[in-house]
Design an enzyme around this catalytic site. Structure first.
Site, mmCIF file in Angstrom:
data_model
loop_
_atom_site.group_PDB
_atom_site.id
_atom_site.type_symbol
_atom_site.label_atom_id
_atom_site.label_comp_id
_atom_site.label_asym_id
_atom_site.label_seq_id
_atom_site.Cartn_x
_atom_site.Cartn_y
_atom_site.Cartn_z
ATOM 1 C CB SER A 1 8.251 0.033 -18.305
ATOM 2 O OG SER A 1 9.005 -0.519 -17.263
ATOM 3 C CG HIS B 1 10.051 4.196 -15.393
ATOM 4 N ND1 HIS B 1 10.828 3.739 -16.437
ATOM 5 C CD2 HIS B 1 9.302 3.143 -14.988
ATOM 6 C CE1 HIS B 1 10.563 2.454 -16.647
ATOM 7 N NE2 HIS B 1 9.641 2.074 -15.786
ATOM 8 C CD GLU C 1 12.440 3.788 -19.791
ATOM 9 O OE1 GLU C 1 12.630 4.207 -18.618
ATOM 10 O OE2 GLU C 1 11.895 2.692 -20.025
#
Length: 338
Positions: A142, A308, A239
């Site tokens: 992230s 995630h 992502e």
């Protein structure tokens, strides 16, 4: 990337610095030179840091229990429980914890507590010469993408896109952490073995290249800076979470206009978690991916265990891999640790 993203529930139970941080001069490195950190061993110490979003004492205690269960010792960053608005402390202190953990000879790996936002803010304050001189594992995902890419680009160190301390450290996730970080194996990550996964081939074929990537929003926020690795002949994985499809369209367009997409040898979009088409007329995510990626004529697919999600691969940034878009395989061609 949504700053207020929901943190995953942890299920398995996974330093001091001077008040002034100088502006560090980055030593030039030989192109294509990589440094592999030493592998983890039972009894080693891992350093936990909060370089981005806020955590609380319960998060830290749960993380301590997780790593203790893995046979590791834990050392906490001096500012791990600080808070400054939505950040886990002021920039100087968060960067100080990163620098201190790399300089600490007793610490063998550094794990970020969580993502959120804030990594980009501390990149100018990191001591890349010290990081290069004290190579060790650093892992997260992230928002931690910014640290992973910057450290790889400026220090030549292989970094690891994998679970943060507040992730779900289940058997799936631990399998890849142990195989890659402890056992120094060159692992093959195979999406076809995961029956519940929806995959979409964008362009079939195989390709080899240096593995780079992370959170798509964070990568876009770094464009134009000096903290990104070279892209030529790379395999890019991305992502994201909580982004409407039009935003993914916008970010891929930015990568295209920046001349990045046409340098790649392969492309993998892991998971776009809770990415919706919204209430207005919209293209689908697959349509957007096909429009940007298919003209590149490189092997590519959507739907890998990256992002995630509870079950996630550990991806070494900076080493050579081979991908097979036909069957969804990312094959490491070398070990990522020494």
């Amino acid at each position: 990337m949504n700053i207020n993203r929901r943190r995953f529930i942890t299920t398995l139970g996974i330093a001091a610095i001077s008040s002034q941080i100088p502006s560090f001069v980055v030593q030039a490195r030989t192109p294509n030179t990589i440094i592999k950190p030493p592998r983890l061993r039972l009894g080693d110490t891992v350093g936990l840091i909060s370089p981005a979003g806020i955590v609380d004492s319960a998060d830290v205690e749960q993380a301590r229990q997780t790593f203790t269960a893995l046979g590791l010792k834990v050392k906490l960053g001096s500012h791990i429980l600080d808070n400054y608005g939505y950040l886990a402390g002021i920039d100087r202190d968060r960067a100080g914890d990163v620098n201190a953990m790399f300089a600490d000879k007793s610490v063998k790996a550094i794990i970020a507590m969580r993502g959120g936002w804030g990594g980009n803010r501390i990149l100018p304050l990191l001591n890349y010469n010290s990081i290069r001189a004290n190579p060790k594992i650093i892992m997260g995902y992230s928002d931690i993408t910014s640290l992973l890419l910057a450290i790889n680009a400026r220090s030549g160190l292989v970094t690891f896109h994998g679970p943060v301390a507040t992730s779900t450290w289940n058997n799936f996730t631990l399998k890849y952490v142990k195989s890659i970080l402890f056992d120094a194996q060159a692992v093959t990550m195979n999406d076809t073995l995961i029956t519940q996964l929806t995959r979409e081939i964008i362009t079939p074929g195989k390709a080899k290249g240096k593995l780079v990537g992370g959170n798509l929003s964070v990568i876009n926020s770094m464009l134009g800076s000096s903290y990104l690795p070279t892209w030529k002949d790379s395999i890019l994985f991305v992502e994201d979470i909580g982004e409407d499809v039009y935003r993914v369209d916008r970010m891929l367009n930015q990568l295209k206009n920046a001349g990045i997409l046409n340098q790649l040898s392969g492309f993998v979009f892991g998971q776009c978690t809770r990415c919706s088409t919204g209430d207005e007329p919209s293209l689908t995510l697959i349509q957007v991916l096909q429009e940007y990626i298919r003209p590149l004529n490189i092997p590519a697919w959507y739907g890998s265990m990256i992002g995630h999600i509870k079950d996630k691969f550990t991806l070494p940034i900076g080493i050579k891999v081979e991908i097979d878009a036909n069957i969804g395989i990312i094959k490491m061609l070398e070990a990522a640790v020494s």
